[in-house]
Write an enzyme that holds these catalytic residues in place. Structure first.
Site, short mmCIF file in Angstrom:
data_model
loop_
_atom_site.label_atom_id
_atom_site.label_comp_id
_atom_site.label_asym_id
_atom_site.label_seq_id
_atom_site.Cartn_x
_atom_site.Cartn_y
_atom_site.Cartn_z
N ASN A 6 0.83 -1.22 0.00
CA ASN A 6 0.00 0.00 0.00
C ASN A 6 0.86 1.27 0.00
OD1 ASN A 6 -2.60 1.53 2.10
ND2 ASN A 6 -2.46 1.49 -0.10
N CYS A 8 3.10 1.69 -3.18
CA CYS A 8 3.46 1.96 -4.58
C CYS A 8 2.25 1.92 -5.52
CB CYS A 8 4.50 0.95 -5.07
SG CYS A 8 6.09 1.10 -4.23
N SER A 10 -1.20 0.54 -5.19
CA SER A 10 -2.59 0.86 -4.81
C SER A 10 -2.79 2.33 -4.45
CB SER A 10 -3.12 -0.07 -3.71
OG SER A 10 -2.36 -0.01 -2.55
N ASP A 119 5.05 -5.10 -9.82
CA ASP A 119 5.44 -4.40 -8.60
C ASP A 119 6.64 -3.52 -8.93
OD1 ASP A 119 6.28 -3.58 -6.16
OD2 ASP A 119 6.12 -5.55 -5.22
P1 4NP Z 1 3.30 -2.13 -3.46
O1 4NP Z 1 4.89 -2.29 -3.57
O2 4NP Z 1 2.75 -3.49 -3.08
O3 4NP Z 1 2.91 -1.72 -4.84
O4 4NP Z 1 3.04 -1.08 -2.41
C1 4NP Z 1 5.68 -2.82 -2.54
C2 4NP Z 1 6.03 -2.04 -1.48
C3 4NP Z 1 6.86 -2.53 -0.49
C4 4NP Z 1 7.34 -3.82 -0.59
C5 4NP Z 1 6.99 -4.60 -1.66
C6 4NP Z 1 6.15 -4.12 -2.65
N1 4NP Z 1 8.21 -4.32 0.41
O5 4NP Z 1 8.72 -5.44 0.23
O6 4NP Z 1 8.45 -3.64 1.42
#
Ligand code: 4NP
Length: 146
Positions: A6, A8, A10, A119
């Site tokens: 939550n 990047c 979303s 991602d």
């Molecule tokens: P999101 O991206 O799911 O699009 O917010 C990520 C943000 C952080 C992490 C992985 C994906 N992380 O591993 O901390």
């Protein structure tokens, strides 16, 4: 709008959707959440904030939260960014009425394709591409349900 952190994908989806709903004069309640807890309370990733800003959207005041079982009751539509988010959300669902609310967001662009929004967390170049994928998907969601 649900992704892993939550921070990047979303938050971009939330910002884009709220902007389009204003343009269309629609009064929907939109929020975003992560399946994970690691970033709870944090603002969006600076790369998402700057990508949104380049497209005229301010998402800087959003704060990350983790999806709760009650969200599957409170919301009519739960849009997952990727298949792993989708599976994690389904584990929270209680019965077929809640399960049927969950959909992969890119299935609004390519029905049945189960494509993931990549991602961008580990890839500085990925954010603008993600923005455009989400922009098209949100437009289609409004076409379908608006
Ligand atoms: P999101 O991206 O799911 O699009 O917010 C990520 C943000 C952080 C992490 C992985 C994906 N992380 O591993 O901390």
């Amino acid at each position: 709008m649900v992704c892993l952190g939550n921070i990047c994908r979303s938050p971009l989806a939330e910002g884009i959707m709220k902007h389009k709903l204003r343009e269309h004069g629609l009064d929907w309640t939109v929020d975003s959440a992560g399946t994970g807890f690691w970033h709870v309370g944090e603002p969006p990733d600076p790369r998402s904030v700057s990508t949104a800003r380049q497209h005229g959207l301010d998402i800087s005041r959003q704060r990350a939260r983790q999806i709760q079982p009650a969200d599957l009751d409170d919301y009519d539509l739960i849009l997952a960014m990727d298949s792993s988010n989708y599976q994690d959300i389904l584990r929270l669902a209680n019965g077929s009425r809640q399960e049927n609310k969950v959909e992969m967001i890119l299935n609004y662009v390519d029905p049945g394709s189960n494509r993931n929004v990549p991602d961008p967390y580990w890839n500085d170049d990925g954010f603008d591409r993600v923005f455009h994928m989400l922009d098209e998907a949100c437009e289609r969601v409004i076409e379908r349900h608006g």
